[in-house]
Design a protein around this motif. Structure first.
Motif, mmCIF file in Angstrom:
data_model
loop_
_atom_site.group_PDB
_atom_site.id
_atom_site.type_symbol
_atom_site.label_atom_id
_atom_site.label_comp_id
_atom_site.label_asym_id
_atom_site.label_seq_id
_atom_site.Cartn_x
_atom_site.Cartn_y
_atom_site.Cartn_z
ATOM 1 N N ARG A 7 0.823 -1.210 0.000
ATOM 2 C CA ARG A 7 0.000 0.000 0.000
ATOM 3 C C ARG A 7 0.854 1.256 0.000
ATOM 4 N NH1 ARG A 7 -4.146 0.050 4.734
ATOM 5 N NH2 ARG A 7 -5.000 -1.649 3.448
ATOM 6 N N GLU A 8 1.990 1.195 0.682
ATOM 7 C CA GLU A 8 2.841 2.384 0.778
ATOM 8 C C GLU A 8 3.398 2.789 -0.582
ATOM 9 O OE1 GLU A 8 2.560 0.313 4.630
ATOM 10 O OE2 GLU A 8 3.119 -0.327 2.599
ATOM 11 N N LEU A 9 3.784 1.801 -1.393
ATOM 12 C CA LEU A 9 4.323 2.129 -2.712
ATOM 13 C C LEU A 9 3.226 2.634 -3.644
ATOM 14 C CD1 LEU A 9 7.047 -0.545 -3.599
ATOM 15 C CD2 LEU A 9 7.348 1.855 -2.996
ATOM 16 N N VAL A 10 2.037 2.058 -3.538
ATOM 17 C CA VAL A 10 0.918 2.551 -4.334
ATOM 18 C C VAL A 10 0.604 3.994 -3.955
ATOM 19 C CG1 VAL A 10 -1.550 2.258 -4.797
ATOM 20 C CG2 VAL A 10 -0.046 0.255 -4.699
ATOM 21 N N TRP A 11 0.630 4.292 -2.646
ATOM 22 C CA TRP A 11 0.408 5.664 -2.189
ATOM 23 C C TRP A 11 1.465 6.604 -2.743
ATOM 24 C CZ3 TRP A 11 3.294 9.010 0.946
ATOM 25 C CH2 TRP A 11 2.622 10.173 1.332
ATOM 26 N N LEU A 12 2.722 6.178 -2.750
ATOM 27 C CA LEU A 12 3.787 7.009 -3.303
ATOM 28 C C LEU A 12 3.573 7.263 -4.791
ATOM 29 C CD1 LEU A 12 7.019 5.627 -1.568
ATOM 30 C CD2 LEU A 12 5.877 7.812 -1.144
ATOM 31 N N ALA A 13 3.133 6.235 -5.507
ATOM 32 C CA ALA A 13 2.873 6.407 -6.939
ATOM 33 C C ALA A 13 1.786 7.456 -7.161
ATOM 34 C CB ALA A 13 2.469 5.075 -7.560
ATOM 35 N N ASP A 14 0.743 7.413 -6.350
ATOM 36 C CA ASP A 14 -0.328 8.398 -6.486
ATOM 37 C C ASP A 14 0.105 9.784 -6.010
ATOM 38 O OD1 ASP A 14 -2.035 6.562 -7.592
ATOM 39 O OD2 ASP A 14 -3.044 6.073 -5.713
ATOM 40 N N LYS A 15 1.023 9.824 -5.074
ATOM 41 C CA LYS A 15 1.563 11.112 -4.616
ATOM 42 C C LYS A 15 2.310 11.794 -5.759
ATOM 43 C CE LYS A 15 4.461 13.155 -0.964
ATOM 44 N NZ LYS A 15 3.412 13.992 -0.342
ATOM 45 N N VAL A 16 3.078 11.008 -6.509
ATOM 46 C CA VAL A 16 3.759 11.549 -7.691
ATOM 47 C C VAL A 16 2.734 12.106 -8.673
ATOM 48 C CG1 VAL A 16 5.090 10.911 -9.740
ATOM 49 C CG2 VAL A 16 5.822 10.118 -7.494
ATOM 50 N N ASP A 17 1.672 11.338 -8.927
ATOM 51 C CA ASP A 17 0.653 11.782 -9.875
ATOM 52 C C ASP A 17 -0.025 13.069 -9.412
ATOM 53 O OD1 ASP A 17 1.229 9.575 -11.369
ATOM 54 O OD2 ASP A 17 -0.585 8.475 -10.867
ATOM 55 N N ALA A 18 -0.220 13.208 -8.097
ATOM 56 C CA ALA A 18 -0.894 14.394 -7.563
ATOM 57 C C ALA A 18 -0.078 15.653 -7.797
ATOM 58 C CB ALA A 18 -1.170 14.215 -6.074
ATOM 59 N N VAL A 19 1.238 15.526 -7.878
ATOM 60 C CA VAL A 19 2.089 16.689 -8.166
ATOM 61 C C VAL A 19 1.829 17.188 -9.583
ATOM 62 C CG1 VAL A 19 4.478 17.483 -8.426
ATOM 63 C CG2 VAL A 19 3.871 15.965 -6.539
ATOM 64 N N GLY A 21 -1.021 16.867 -11.379
ATOM 65 C CA GLY A 21 -2.369 17.312 -11.682
ATOM 66 C C GLY A 21 -3.404 16.542 -10.900
ATOM 67 N N GLU A 22 -4.668 16.696 -11.288
ATOM 68 C CA GLU A 22 -5.784 16.096 -10.561
ATOM 69 C C GLU A 22 -6.184 14.737 -11.106
ATOM 70 O OE1 GLU A 22 -8.863 18.997 -10.881
ATOM 71 O OE2 GLU A 22 -8.092 20.173 -9.210
ATOM 72 N N TRP A 23 -5.577 14.318 -12.210
ATOM 73 C CA TRP A 23 -6.027 13.106 -12.871
ATOM 74 C C TRP A 23 -5.110 11.937 -12.569
ATOM 75 C CZ3 TRP A 23 -10.722 13.621 -14.931
ATOM 76 C CH2 TRP A 23 -11.144 14.916 -15.230
ATOM 77 N N GLU A 24 -5.705 10.749 -12.469
ATOM 78 C CA GLU A 24 -4.910 9.558 -12.261
ATOM 79 C C GLU A 24 -3.990 9.332 -13.456
ATOM 80 O OE1 GLU A 24 -7.248 5.994 -12.137
ATOM 81 O OE2 GLU A 24 -8.201 6.382 -14.062
ATOM 82 N N HIS A 25 -2.874 8.702 -13.203
ATOM 83 C CA HIS A 25 -1.958 8.330 -14.274
ATOM 84 C C HIS A 25 -1.568 6.864 -14.118
ATOM 85 C CE1 HIS A 25 1.101 8.796 -17.380
ATOM 86 N NE2 HIS A 25 1.918 8.139 -16.577
ATOM 87 N N ALA A 26 -0.893 6.536 -13.022
ATOM 88 C CA ALA A 26 -0.407 5.181 -12.837
ATOM 89 C C ALA A 26 -1.535 4.155 -12.840
ATOM 90 C CB ALA A 26 0.398 5.078 -11.548
ATOM 91 N N ALA A 27 -2.650 4.470 -12.205
ATOM 92 C CA ALA A 27 -3.761 3.527 -12.151
ATOM 93 C C ALA A 27 -4.338 3.277 -13.543
ATOM 94 C CB ALA A 27 -4.848 4.032 -11.202
ATOM 95 N N ALA A 28 -4.443 4.332 -14.344
ATOM 96 C CA ALA A 28 -4.946 4.174 -15.707
ATOM 97 C C ALA A 28 -3.966 3.366 -16.550
ATOM 98 C CB ALA A 28 -5.190 5.543 -16.334
#
Length: 218
Positions: A7-19, A21-28
């Motif tokens: 979960r921690e690495l997934v959170w970090l991946a989404d933290k990068v995406d949040a920098v 913009g507002e749209w998902e990247h890694a999950a897509a």
């Protein structure tokens, strides 16, 4: 796929995406990568590995300065040198923090180009892991289909033209064809708002998920 990764690495991946913009990247990218791997006839284990690597492909950017990630203008040569660290940093993190050496090669190679002009190692053709060749196409599509600090969103036709123009140079032609075939069938969805993809609201980097609906968010 998130449940199969720390979960921690997934959170970090989404933290990068949040920098960015507002749209998902890694999950897509992970969704589309799994679909593309299946279309190409990869076995189930390879499909899962491709999607898992895609989910964490940009996690190495967490070690970079956030101002570099969000810079609206062109990167300097020195900044590009820093940016090019992220595939190898991501490969290191999935081994050291997640004990997933199987994900390291595709993460390390997702910015290699089919013609050998990519980074970090200048691999070409089938020397690039198939998972990385798939991630490269899905990553490019996800980047083109949303606004980024350094580039405006492209329409579907423009994004499609970009992939087609990169067949055999930037991208594996077979992967491009498989991806666009899925797109033609309506199987490639649009990136969602990043907040809405968070499974645990308290882990959302932008914190809008935990705000009352009437208050909106920043």
């Amino acid at each position: 796929m998130d449940t199969e990764l720390p979960r921690e690495l997934v959170w970090l991946a989404d933290k990068v995406d949040a920098v960015l913009g507002e749209w998902e990247h890694a999950a897509a990218v992970a969704r589309w990568a799994g679909q593309t791997a299946a279309r190409l006839g990869l076995d189930r284990l390879a499909q899962v590995r491709t999607a898992a690597a895609a989910r964490l492909h940009d996690v190495g950017k967490i070690v970079l300065d956030q101002s570099l990630l969000a810079k609206p203008g062109r990167l300097t040569a020195q900044e590009w040198e820093q940016m090019r660290r992220h595939p190898q940093e991501g490969a290191r993190l999935v081994v050291e923090l997640a004990n997933r050496p199987d994900l390291a090669p595709p993460i390390a190679a997702h910015h290699e180009r089919y013609d050998g002009d990519g980074y970090p190692r200048g691999l070409a053709g089938t020397d690039i892991p198939i998972e990385a060749r798939i991630i490269s196409v899905c990553d490019a599509w996800a980047t083109m289909r949303v606004d980024r600090p350094y580039a405006r969103k492209l329409g579907v036709t423009q994004a499609r033209n970009e992939l087609e123009s990169g067949r055999g140079t930037q991208f594996d032609p077979a992967v491009v064809d498989a991806f666009l075939g899925l797109a033609d069938e309506g199987a490639i969805d649009e990136p969602a708002l990043l907040c809405r993809t968070q499974q645990l609201a308290s882990h959302c980097p932008c914190r809008r998920c935990v705000a009352p609906r009437s208050e909106g968010g920043r």
